[in-house]
Motif scaffolding. Sequence first.
Motif, PDB file in Angstrom:
ATOM      1  N   MET A 177       0.836  -1.187   0.000  1.00 16.59           N
ATOM      2  CA  MET A 177       0.000   0.000   0.000  1.00 16.59           C
ATOM      3  C   MET A 177       0.875   1.242   0.000  1.00 16.59           C
ATOM      4  N   GLY A 178       0.555   2.175  -0.884  1.00 12.16           N
ATOM      5  CA  GLY A 178       1.343   3.395  -0.984  1.00 12.16           C
ATOM      6  C   GLY A 178       2.445   3.326  -2.016  1.00 12.16           C
ATOM      7  N   SER A 179       2.733   2.126  -2.539  1.00 12.40           N
ATOM      8  CA  SER A 179       3.762   1.987  -3.563  1.00 12.40           C
ATOM      9  C   SER A 179       3.118   2.050  -4.940  1.00 12.40           C
ATOM     10  N   GLU A 180       3.953   2.112  -5.979  1.00 12.02           N
ATOM     11  CA  GLU A 180       3.422   2.202  -7.337  1.00 12.02           C
ATOM     12  C   GLU A 180       2.710   0.926  -7.763  1.00 12.02           C
ATOM     13  N   TRP A 181       3.000  -0.187  -7.092  1.00 12.86           N
ATOM     14  CA  TRP A 181       2.356  -1.452  -7.430  1.00 12.86           C
ATOM     15  C   TRP A 181       1.116  -1.722  -6.579  1.00 12.86           C
ATOM     16  N   GLY A 182       0.960  -0.938  -5.498  1.00  7.69           N
ATOM     17  CA  GLY A 182      -0.127  -1.214  -4.561  1.00  7.69           C
ATOM     18  C   GLY A 182      -1.499  -1.169  -5.187  1.00  7.69           C
ATOM     19  N   THR A 183      -1.779  -0.129  -5.975  1.00 12.76           N
ATOM     20  CA  THR A 183      -3.106   0.021  -6.577  1.00 12.76           C
ATOM     21  C   THR A 183      -3.371  -1.077  -7.594  1.00 12.76           C
ATOM     22  N   VAL A 184      -2.352  -1.408  -8.400  1.00 14.33           N
ATOM     23  CA  VAL A 184      -2.520  -2.465  -9.408  1.00 14.33           C
ATOM     24  C   VAL A 184      -2.820  -3.795  -8.728  1.00 14.33           C
ATOM     25  N   MET A 185      -2.082  -4.097  -7.661  1.00 19.24           N
ATOM     26  CA  MET A 185      -2.312  -5.346  -6.939  1.00 19.24           C
ATOM     27  C   MET A 185      -3.691  -5.359  -6.305  1.00 19.24           C
ATOM     28  N   LEU A 186      -4.147  -4.192  -5.861  1.00 18.58           N
ATOM     29  CA  LEU A 186      -5.467  -4.109  -5.243  1.00 18.58           C
ATOM     30  C   LEU A 186      -6.563  -4.482  -6.234  1.00 18.58           C
ATOM     31  N   TYR A 187      -6.384  -4.088  -7.496  1.00 20.53           N
ATOM     32  CA  TYR A 187      -7.359  -4.466  -8.521  1.00 20.53           C
ATOM     33  C   TYR A 187      -7.355  -5.980  -8.749  1.00 20.53           C
ATOM     34  N   GLY A 188      -6.167  -6.567  -8.773  1.00 18.25           N
ATOM     35  CA  GLY A 188      -6.085  -8.012  -8.944  1.00 18.25           C
ATOM     36  C   GLY A 188      -6.782  -8.748  -7.820  1.00 18.25           C
ATOM     37  N   VAL A 189      -6.560  -8.267  -6.600  1.00 17.41           N
ATOM     38  CA  VAL A 189      -7.193  -8.878  -5.435  1.00 17.41           C
ATOM     39  C   VAL A 189      -8.705  -8.661  -5.469  1.00 17.41           C
ATOM     40  N   ALA A 190      -9.142  -7.494  -5.920  1.00 17.80           N
ATOM     41  CA  ALA A 190     -10.586  -7.225  -6.003  1.00 17.80           C
ATOM     42  C   ALA A 190     -11.269  -8.242  -6.913  1.00 17.80           C
ATOM     43  N   VAL A 191     -10.646  -8.526  -8.047  1.00 21.63           N
ATOM     44  CA  VAL A 191     -11.222  -9.506  -8.976  1.00 21.63           C
ATOM     45  C   VAL A 191     -11.289 -10.885  -8.321  1.00 21.63           C
ATOM     46  N   VAL A 192     -10.175 -11.290  -7.702  1.00 23.06           N
ATOM     47  CA  VAL A 192     -10.114 -12.618  -7.080  1.00 23.06           C
ATOM     48  C   VAL A 192     -11.115 -12.750  -5.935  1.00 23.06           C
ATOM     49  N   SER A 193     -11.123 -11.768  -5.046  1.00 22.86           N
ATOM     50  CA  SER A 193     -11.927 -11.891  -3.825  1.00 22.86           C
ATOM     51  C   SER A 193     -13.415 -11.656  -4.059  1.00 22.86           C
ATOM     52  N   TRP A 194     -13.764 -10.661  -4.898  1.00 22.00           N
ATOM     53  CA  TRP A 194     -15.187 -10.422  -5.156  1.00 22.00           C
ATOM     54  C   TRP A 194     -15.812 -11.609  -5.898  1.00 22.00           C
ATOM     55  N   LEU A 195     -15.073 -12.200  -6.839  1.00 18.48           N
ATOM     56  CA  LEU A 195     -15.592 -13.376  -7.533  1.00 18.48           C
ATOM     57  C   LEU A 195     -15.640 -14.585  -6.611  1.00 18.48           C
ATOM     58  N   TRP A 196     -14.716 -14.630  -5.643  1.00 17.30           N
ATOM     59  CA  TRP A 196     -14.749 -15.721  -4.657  1.00 17.30           C
ATOM     60  C   TRP A 196     -16.042 -15.677  -3.855  1.00 17.30           C
ATOM     61  N   VAL A 197     -16.436 -14.483  -3.404  1.00 16.18           N
ATOM     62  CA  VAL A 197     -17.678 -14.357  -2.639  1.00 16.18           C
ATOM     63  C   VAL A 197     -18.861 -14.856  -3.471  1.00 16.18           C
ATOM     64  N   SER A 198     -18.907 -14.462  -4.737  1.00 16.58           N
ATOM     65  CA  SER A 198     -20.000 -14.903  -5.599  1.00 16.58           C
ATOM     66  C   SER A 198     -19.957 -16.410  -5.839  1.00 16.58           C
ATOM     67  N   ALA A 199     -18.740 -16.952  -5.921  1.00 16.86           N
ATOM     68  CA  ALA A 199     -18.598 -18.400  -6.105  1.00 16.86           C
ATOM     69  C   ALA A 199     -19.099 -19.153  -4.875  1.00 16.86           C
ATOM     70  N   VAL A 200     -18.802 -18.634  -3.694  1.00 11.51           N
ATOM     71  CA  VAL A 200     -19.300 -19.250  -2.455  1.00 11.51           C
ATOM     72  C   VAL A 200     -20.828 -19.208  -2.438  1.00 11.51           C
ATOM     73  N   ALA A 201     -21.385 -18.083  -2.845  1.00 11.01           N
ATOM     74  CA  ALA A 201     -22.847 -17.974  -2.895  1.00 11.01           C
ATOM     75  C   ALA A 201     -23.428 -19.018  -3.841  1.00 11.01           C
ATOM     76  N   ALA A 202     -22.784 -19.206  -4.994  1.00 11.08           N
ATOM     77  CA  ALA A 202     -23.271 -20.182  -5.975  1.00 11.08           C
ATOM     78  C   ALA A 202     -23.181 -21.598  -5.420  1.00 11.08           C
ATOM     79  N   LYS A 203     -22.086 -21.890  -4.710  1.00 14.35           N
ATOM     80  CA  LYS A 203     -21.913 -23.241  -4.173  1.00 14.35           C
ATOM     81  C   LYS A 203     -22.961 -23.535  -3.095  1.00 14.35           C
ATOM     82  N   LEU A 204     -23.154 -22.603  -2.184  1.00 19.88           N
ATOM     83  CA  LEU A 204     -24.132 -22.807  -1.129  1.00 19.88           C
ATOM     84  C   LEU A 204     -25.556 -22.882  -1.699  1.00 19.88           C
TER      85      LEU A 204
END
Length: 208
Positions: A177-204
């Motif tokens: 956080m605060g580095s030039e790579w922080g924001t880019v990594m945050l987008y990658g994590v957003a894709v992974v984690s938000w889709l994970w939540v939806s995947a859990v919803a689909a499984k349940l």
Amino acid sequence: MTLVDTRNDTTKLLLGCGVLAGPLYLVTGFAQAFTREGFELTEHPFSFLSLGEGGWVQIANFVLSGLLFLAMASGVRRAIKGQRGGTWGPILLAVFAVGMIGGGVFVADPAFGFPVGAPEGQPEVLSWHGMLHAVAFFAAFPALIASCFVFARRFSGKWSLYCVVTGVVSVAPMAFMGSEWGTVMLYGVAVVSWLWVSAVAAKLRAEV
């Protein structure tokens, strides 16, 4: 139709809200990121899309997605109440959802040249809504990460591993956080984690 059938249909509907929420948030966010003047994915988080002309779209995106995730949390509680993860799973998802809603209601302060004409760099003083936006983020994201490990115990096999990997990957950007790579990594994590939540919803939902 029996009472059980009605209850199951309601639970599936609530979980279906979670299936929709992740893709909705990401598609709407990225669609704006590539079309808003002055917005750079390497510099500006999704939160900045709530600023300036057209900012209402991202505000609505935050609030609507948060409400859908909140409905999902209720569905998760109904689906796994009394089972492993049945207490903390829904609570953490609800905190995440409320944080998203708060992220829309309380907008970030203009910074890093966005919207066009905003000061470069961090604002010298945060506004009250900027501070509450930060509080919403630092409540929502850790709750989401923690929920990964709760559901890792709820599931088994590949699904448990999926939850653990998502949780570990989601922690990674904190160190940058605060580095030039922080924001880019945050987008990658957003894709992974938000889709994970939806995947859990689909499984349940499939298990109901």
